[in-house]
Design an enzyme around this catalytic site. Structure first.
Site, PDB file in Angstrom:
ATOM      1  N   ASP A  15       0.833  -0.872  -0.326  1.00 39.55           N
ATOM      2  CA  ASP A  15       0.174  -0.117  -0.175  1.00 39.55           C
ATOM      3  C   ASP A  15       0.904   1.047  -0.119  1.00 39.55           C
ATOM      4  O   ASP A  15       0.706   2.609   0.770  1.00 39.55           O
ATOM      5  CB  ASP A  15      -1.100  -0.141   1.222  1.00 39.55           C
ATOM      6  CG  ASP A  15      -1.261  -1.276   1.407  1.00 39.55           C
ATOM      7  OD1 ASP A  15      -2.037  -1.982   0.261  1.00 39.55           O
ATOM      8  OD2 ASP A  15      -1.454  -2.062   2.330  1.00 39.55           O
ATOM      9  N   GLY A  19       1.143   0.218  -7.321  1.00 42.78           N
ATOM     10  CA  GLY A  19       0.713   1.214  -8.620  1.00 42.78           C
ATOM     11  C   GLY A  19       0.651   2.363  -9.525  1.00 42.78           C
ATOM     12  O   GLY A  19       0.965   2.140 -10.923  1.00 42.78           O
ATOM     13  N   ASN A  40      -5.039 -10.481  -3.367  1.00 46.83           N
ATOM     14  CA  ASN A  40      -4.521 -10.328  -2.332  1.00 46.83           C
ATOM     15  C   ASN A  40      -4.106  -8.694  -2.473  1.00 46.83           C
ATOM     16  O   ASN A  40      -4.059  -7.568  -1.952  1.00 46.83           O
ATOM     17  CB  ASN A  40      -4.004 -11.115  -1.751  1.00 46.83           C
ATOM     18  CG  ASN A  40      -2.030 -11.444  -2.460  1.00 46.83           C
ATOM     19  OD1 ASN A  40      -2.042 -11.637  -3.424  1.00 46.83           O
ATOM     20  ND2 ASN A  40      -1.038 -12.229  -1.125  1.00 46.83           N
ATOM     21  N   ALA A  41      -3.786  -8.325  -3.860  1.00 48.93           N
ATOM     22  CA  ALA A  41      -3.112  -7.430  -4.133  1.00 48.93           C
ATOM     23  C   ALA A  41      -3.784  -6.330  -5.172  1.00 48.93           C
ATOM     24  O   ALA A  41      -4.828  -6.985  -5.219  1.00 48.93           O
ATOM     25  CB  ALA A  41      -1.812  -7.665  -4.952  1.00 48.93           C
ATOM     26  N   GLY A  42      -3.860  -4.648  -4.155  1.00 45.87           N
ATOM     27  CA  GLY A  42      -5.043  -4.285  -5.215  1.00 45.87           C
ATOM     28  C   GLY A  42      -3.802  -2.861  -5.495  1.00 45.87           C
ATOM     29  O   GLY A  42      -3.207  -2.455  -5.282  1.00 45.87           O
ATOM     30  N   HIS A  43      -4.289  -2.667  -6.818  1.00 43.48           N
ATOM     31  CA  HIS A  43      -3.191  -1.292  -7.833  1.00 43.48           C
ATOM     32  C   HIS A  43      -3.895  -0.290  -8.196  1.00 43.48           C
ATOM     33  O   HIS A  43      -5.159  -1.021  -8.484  1.00 43.48           O
ATOM     34  CB  HIS A  43      -2.429  -1.806  -8.866  1.00 43.48           C
ATOM     35  CG  HIS A  43      -1.095  -2.780  -8.241  1.00 43.48           C
ATOM     36  ND1 HIS A  43      -0.159  -3.024  -9.069  1.00 43.48           N
ATOM     37  CD2 HIS A  43      -0.082  -2.946  -7.484  1.00 43.48           C
ATOM     38  CE1 HIS A  43       1.088  -3.690  -8.765  1.00 43.48           C
ATOM     39  NE2 HIS A  43       0.350  -3.493  -7.509  1.00 43.48           N
ATOM     40  N   THR A 246      -9.203  -5.426   1.024  1.00 47.68           N
ATOM     41  CA  THR A 246     -10.498  -6.220   1.695  1.00 47.68           C
ATOM     42  C   THR A 246     -11.179  -4.919   2.609  1.00 47.68           C
ATOM     43  O   THR A 246     -12.386  -5.136   2.965  1.00 47.68           O
ATOM     44  CB  THR A 246      -9.669  -6.234   2.986  1.00 47.68           C
ATOM     45  OG1 THR A 246      -8.549  -5.283   3.212  1.00 47.68           O
ATOM     46  CG2 THR A 246      -8.509  -7.542   2.194  1.00 47.68           C
ATOM     47  N   LYS A 276       3.055   9.909  -1.262  1.00 50.61           N
ATOM     48  CA  LYS A 276       1.971  11.146   0.548  1.00 50.61           C
ATOM     49  C   LYS A 276       2.767  11.681   1.181  1.00 50.61           C
ATOM     50  O   LYS A 276       2.126  11.439   3.022  1.00 50.61           O
ATOM     51  CB  LYS A 276       1.635   9.261   0.940  1.00 50.61           C
ATOM     52  CG  LYS A 276       0.259   8.220   0.344  1.00 50.61           C
ATOM     53  CD  LYS A 276      -0.694   8.074   1.129  1.00 50.61           C
ATOM     54  CE  LYS A 276      -1.925   7.603   0.186  1.00 50.61           C
ATOM     55  NZ  LYS A 276      -2.404   7.094   0.862  1.00 50.61           N
TER      56      LYS A 276
END
Ligand code: IMP
Length: 331
Positions: A15, A19, A40-43, A246, A276
């Site tokens: 996180d 991505g 399980n990843a999220g880009h 999730t 960030k």
């Protein structure tokens, strides 16, 4: 023939905004490849003002590049086709997506086992990742080649400039992370070679971090005491620190600079991107942790100078550039 391979991966607990970075880099490559993990990843990727989310398919797809899912990945066929349908409906050329014949399948049994035994104890994403890798090791796994139409199967070729994008990041690595609070695959750049190229082709290793630490799921390194800290709560809200797979609220802490340094040195990072920064600038609190001690800075400029000094003084010279980046801006 391969001209060179660059690798983008995360230095923290996932996180970090990899991505976004790999999508920005993708347009300069011939192939964009995933080497580990699965859904399980999220880009999250922004093209103009539009937001796209993928879990498995590499971000090269957004730029019409060959997008490869390697032999050390695990795939959930239903989710794979959902993602293909989604990308197709958004106008992307999904014929560029290829899966290694040796990638392993995640089955319903894997998901049920994960949900029943692993998610409650370890805070996994519940996607069946560990049981699928366990079956791979037990030599009873199901191979993609036996279940996917030939048109999706990768012939193993790689040519020109290759970008490899990591999933899950350094401190979730099965070997280096804080076991058992880790994922089931190798997240470090060395493992990108499982795609089938020799390490001699690697040119750049780009490590992505965040100006504060977050973790999805359980981890004793993120003590519960962190929950009642109003500064950290503000970071969660401003930084939108909720899991993209999730939806769970992530655990947040100040950047542990000594851990970041270890990750940089062990993985051979040549360029570091810290994402960030605008979240801390907005709340106006500038802190890092070095060996369990909180260090405060008056301004962001002061924080930046000290992070640069700490990293340049303690790395072996490979890390030649540190970029401090805002959130949604493209670099
Ligand atoms: P698993 O990979 O689902 O087995 O989960 C193991 C650990 O890795 C849990 O703490 C998850 O929250 C974490 N994890 C897995 N994938 C990601 C990711 O892409 N980003 C952040 N954390 C992840």
């Amino acid at each position: 023939m391969i001209r060179g391979v660059d690798i983008i991966f995360g230095l923290c607990w996932g996180d970090e905004g990899k991505g976004k970075i790999s999508a920005a880099f993708s347009k300069n490559y011939d192939y964009v490849c995933r080497w580990n993990g699965g859904p399980n990843a999220g880009h999250t990727v922004y093209l103009g003002n539009k937001k796209y989310k993928t879990h498995l398919i590499p971000s090269g797809i957004f730029y019409g590049k060959k997008s490869i899912i390697g032999p050390n990945c695990v795939i959930n066929i239903d989710k794979f086709f959902d993602e293909i349908d989604y990308l197709k409906s958004e106008g992307f050329d999904t014929s560029l997506i290829k899966v290694s014949p040796k990638a392993h399948l995640i089955t319903e049994r894997h998901i049920q086992y994960d949900l029943k035994y692993l998610k409650p104890k370890l805070g996994t994403t519940g996607q069946g990742i560990a049981p699928a890798y366990a079956d791979k090791m037990l030599r009873i796994g199901k191979l993609a080649k036996d279940y996917l139409d030939k048109k999706y199967i990768w012939d193993g070729s790689l040519e020109g400039d290759v970008l490899c994008e990591g999933a899950q990041s350094f401190w979730l690595d099965i070997n280096f992370g804080d076991y058992p609070y880790v994922t089931s695959s190798e997240t470090l750049p060395y493992s990108a070679c499982s795609l089938g190229f020799s390490p001699k082709y690697i040119r750049e290793i780009i490590g992505v971090a965040k100006i504060y630490d977050t973790k999805s799921g359980v981890d004793p390194l993120f003590p519960e005491a962190l929950w009642n800290n109003s500064d950290l709560e503000e970071i969660i809200q401003l930084g939108q620190e909720y899991g993209s797979t999730t939806g769970r609220k992530r655990l947040v802490n100040w950047l542990r600079l000594d851990k970041l340094l270890q990750a940089i040195n062990k993985s051979g990072v040549s360029r570091l991107i810290i994402n960030k920064c605008d979240v801390l600038k907005t709340i106006g609190k500038y802190k890092v942790i070095i060996e369990d001690r909180i260090v405060n800075f008056e301004t962001f400029a002061d924080m930046k100078k000290n992070i640069e000094k700490y990293i340049y003084d303690n790395t072996y010279g490979e890390c030649s550039e540190i970029i401090f980046s805002g959130d949604k801006q493209n670099i």
